[in-house]
Design a protein around this motif. Sequence first.
Motif, PDB file in Angstrom:
ATOM      1  N   ARG A 249      39.154  65.095 -14.008  1.00  0.00           N
ATOM      2  CA  ARG A 249      38.570  64.378 -15.132  1.00  0.00           C
ATOM      3  C   ARG A 249      37.535  65.104 -15.859  1.00  0.00           C
ATOM      4  NH1 ARG A 249      39.781  57.794 -13.621  1.00  0.00           N
ATOM      5  NH2 ARG A 249      41.750  58.294 -12.860  1.00  0.00           N
ATOM      6  N   ASP A 250      36.794  65.987 -15.149  1.00  0.00           N
ATOM      7  CA  ASP A 250      35.480  66.399 -15.691  1.00  0.00           C
ATOM      8  C   ASP A 250      35.590  68.189 -16.042  1.00  0.00           C
ATOM      9  OD1 ASP A 250      32.902  66.305 -16.955  1.00  0.00           O
ATOM     10  OD2 ASP A 250      32.249  67.059 -15.150  1.00  0.00           O
ATOM     11  N   GLY A 251      37.040  68.472 -15.739  1.00  0.00           N
ATOM     12  CA  GLY A 251      37.405  69.992 -15.895  1.00  0.00           C
ATOM     13  C   GLY A 251      37.169  70.721 -14.451  1.00  0.00           C
ATOM     14  N   HIS A 252      37.050  70.008 -13.441  1.00  0.00           N
ATOM     15  CA  HIS A 252      36.774  71.011 -12.104  1.00  0.00           C
ATOM     16  C   HIS A 252      38.048  71.121 -11.373  1.00  0.00           C
ATOM     17  CE1 HIS A 252      32.427  70.442 -13.313  1.00  0.00           C
ATOM     18  NE2 HIS A 252      32.649  69.073 -13.242  1.00  0.00           N
ATOM     19  N   ARG A 253      38.012  72.143 -10.619  1.00  0.00           N
ATOM     20  CA  ARG A 253      39.256  72.045  -9.617  1.00  0.00           C
ATOM     21  C   ARG A 253      38.648  72.327  -8.259  1.00  0.00           C
ATOM     22  NH1 ARG A 253      41.360  77.434 -13.167  1.00  0.00           N
ATOM     23  NH2 ARG A 253      42.036  76.253 -15.297  1.00  0.00           N
ATOM     24  N   ILE A 254      39.829  72.020  -7.208  1.00  0.00           N
ATOM     25  CA  ILE A 254      39.316  71.940  -5.703  1.00  0.00           C
ATOM     26  C   ILE A 254      40.583  72.552  -5.005  1.00  0.00           C
ATOM     27  CG2 ILE A 254      40.340  69.364  -5.658  1.00  0.00           C
ATOM     28  CD1 ILE A 254      38.445  68.872  -3.416  1.00  0.00           C
ATOM     29  N   ALA A 255      40.045  73.159  -3.675  1.00  0.00           N
ATOM     30  CA  ALA A 255      41.231  73.470  -3.077  1.00  0.00           C
ATOM     31  C   ALA A 255      41.011  73.292  -1.685  1.00  0.00           C
ATOM     32  CB  ALA A 255      41.562  75.069  -3.303  1.00  0.00           C
ATOM     33  N   THR A 256      41.901  72.512  -0.904  1.00  0.00           N
ATOM     34  CA  THR A 256      41.482  72.136   0.414  1.00  0.00           C
ATOM     35  C   THR A 256      42.883  72.466   1.326  1.00  0.00           C
ATOM     36  OG1 THR A 256      42.178  70.020   0.163  1.00  0.00           O
ATOM     37  CG2 THR A 256      39.805  70.471  -0.156  1.00  0.00           C
ATOM     38  N   PRO A 257      42.813  72.701   2.615  1.00  0.00           N
ATOM     39  CA  PRO A 257      43.930  72.903   3.548  1.00  0.00           C
ATOM     40  C   PRO A 257      44.686  71.666   3.774  1.00  0.00           C
ATOM     41  CG  PRO A 257      41.949  73.308   4.589  1.00  0.00           C
ATOM     42  CD  PRO A 257      41.266  73.148   3.445  1.00  0.00           C
ATOM     43  N   THR A 258      43.969  70.485   3.671  1.00  0.00           N
ATOM     44  CA  THR A 258      44.522  69.501   4.172  1.00  0.00           C
ATOM     45  C   THR A 258      44.210  68.219   3.280  1.00  0.00           C
ATOM     46  OG1 THR A 258      44.522  67.964   6.116  1.00  0.00           O
ATOM     47  CG2 THR A 258      42.320  68.804   5.749  1.00  0.00           C
ATOM     48  N   ARG A 259      44.960  66.830   3.331  1.00  0.00           N
ATOM     49  CA  ARG A 259      44.414  65.868   2.526  1.00  0.00           C
ATOM     50  C   ARG A 259      43.168  65.279   3.027  1.00  0.00           C
ATOM     51  NH1 ARG A 259      48.368  60.602   0.933  1.00  0.00           N
ATOM     52  NH2 ARG A 259      46.479  59.528  -0.001  1.00  0.00           N
ATOM     53  N   LEU A 260      43.268  65.013   4.245  1.00  0.00           N
ATOM     54  CA  LEU A 260      42.295  64.159   4.914  1.00  0.00           C
ATOM     55  C   LEU A 260      41.160  64.825   5.790  1.00  0.00           C
ATOM     56  CD1 LEU A 260      44.206  61.304   6.320  1.00  0.00           C
ATOM     57  CD2 LEU A 260      42.754  60.965   4.209  1.00  0.00           C
ATOM     58  N   LEU A 261      39.872  64.932   5.143  1.00  0.00           N
ATOM     59  CA  LEU A 261      38.941  65.929   5.376  1.00  0.00           C
ATOM     60  C   LEU A 261      38.425  65.400   6.972  1.00  0.00           C
ATOM     61  CD1 LEU A 261      37.081  66.418   2.414  1.00  0.00           C
ATOM     62  CD2 LEU A 261      38.594  68.104   3.408  1.00  0.00           C
ATOM     63  N   ALA A 262      38.054  66.218   7.930  1.00  0.00           N
ATOM     64  CA  ALA A 262      37.426  65.986   9.022  1.00  0.00           C
ATOM     65  C   ALA A 262      36.141  66.965   9.373  1.00  0.00           C
ATOM     66  CB  ALA A 262      38.483  66.438  10.413  1.00  0.00           C
ATOM     67  N   PRO A 263      35.161  66.492  10.098  1.00  0.00           N
ATOM     68  CA  PRO A 263      33.945  67.601  10.283  1.00  0.00           C
ATOM     69  C   PRO A 263      34.335  68.701  10.572  1.00  0.00           C
ATOM     70  CG  PRO A 263      33.597  65.078  11.244  1.00  0.00           C
ATOM     71  CD  PRO A 263      35.068  65.256  10.857  1.00  0.00           C
ATOM     72  N   GLY A 264      33.772  69.781   9.642  1.00  0.00           N
ATOM     73  CA  GLY A 264      34.040  71.201   9.735  1.00  0.00           C
ATOM     74  C   GLY A 264      34.989  71.636   9.050  1.00  0.00           C
ATOM     75  N   ASP A 265      35.564  70.871   8.233  1.00  0.00           N
ATOM     76  CA  ASP A 265      36.262  71.236   7.209  1.00  0.00           C
ATOM     77  C   ASP A 265      35.821  71.879   5.860  1.00  0.00           C
ATOM     78  OD1 ASP A 265      38.596  70.656   8.554  1.00  0.00           O
ATOM     79  OD2 ASP A 265      39.041  68.968   7.384  1.00  0.00           O
ATOM     80  N   GLU A 266      36.175  72.750   5.130  1.00  0.00           N
ATOM     81  CA  GLU A 266      35.619  73.416   4.080  1.00  0.00           C
ATOM     82  C   GLU A 266      36.303  73.205   2.845  1.00  0.00           C
ATOM     83  OE1 GLU A 266      34.302  77.318   4.434  1.00  0.00           O
ATOM     84  OE2 GLU A 266      32.795  76.999   6.044  1.00  0.00           O
ATOM     85  N   VAL A 267      35.721  72.941   1.809  1.00  0.00           N
ATOM     86  CA  VAL A 267      36.272  72.455   0.444  1.00  0.00           C
ATOM     87  C   VAL A 267      35.867  73.737  -0.595  1.00  0.00           C
ATOM     88  CG1 VAL A 267      36.464  71.006  -1.112  1.00  0.00           C
ATOM     89  CG2 VAL A 267      36.383  70.267   1.101  1.00  0.00           C
ATOM     90  N   ARG A 268      36.886  74.485  -1.245  1.00  0.00           N
ATOM     91  CA  ARG A 268      36.380  75.168  -2.209  1.00  0.00           C
ATOM     92  C   ARG A 268      36.550  74.530  -3.734  1.00  0.00           C
ATOM     93  NH1 ARG A 268      36.800  80.364  -0.224  1.00  0.00           N
ATOM     94  NH2 ARG A 268      37.174  80.860   1.852  1.00  0.00           N
TER      95      ARG A 268
END
Length: 295
Positions: free
Chosen positions: A39-58
Amino acid sequence: MRRSPPVPVLRSTTLIDAPPRTVAGLLRDTEVAAEALARDGHRIATPTRLLAPGDEVRLRARLLPGVRVPLRTRVTAISPTGMRSVLVRGPVRALAHTVTLTPTPAGTLLLDEIDWTAPLGGLGRIADVALLRRMVLRLFAARAEVLAERVAALAEGTVVVATALVRDGRVLAARRSRPPELAGRWELPGGQVEPGESEPDAVARECREELGTAVRATGRLSTDLPIAPGLLRVHRAEFAPGAAEPQPLDHSELRWVGPGELAELDWVDADRAVLGDLREVLTVADQAGPAAGRS
């Protein structure tokens, strides 16, 4: 030279009409994050839908029209009381984002705190005020809108229970036999809560139907977990007195798994999200020693 401890440079609060476990579950849902960011023009890429500790988000953050900055963050903690992430790669230093969830009579008070160090000295502080703070506040506003929409949608959804049945420092894992896209993956036994049924009763019924044994729920584990039908809620459980040994009536295989073996199994996505919580429970149970047995 001794440095003073970091002070949050930005705080923001919002009230969400849902309990903390539900809000925490939505915060770890990357579909919620992706919609708010978009909604503010940004993009996200993750390997999974539900995040867990240790997961990284690009992320690719839109600072100005046509100007995007790559960022990478790592989740360090998730619980019913909040969430924390830190910046792994990006244009600022020592960035940390902490979300604290507090129950109130009107819902959950969500407090965001962001610490960061602006680069480039005085010039960086100008950019901090002109760009970063405004961008972050817009994101928080967009996220509040998306959270409110998702909470309203969940009111029409169903609740599914999963059972963390623990014995002697191990949890019972069940290997799915269907549908084809999930066959062979592991899960915690459970199923949909029926109309008028309590969640503990649903845990007992599902284990009776799927495992042929009697259990009793002993408390919740982790956050709510958004899934396609609605919400998944994980309950801890123990055998009822005189319960039979569980059998794979609705699965291809059952296995008792210790804390060091959890990561070896190919879990369904939702259950993977609670492995950290399970590991803590099993470690405590294992240190307490073998159970005295079932009467």
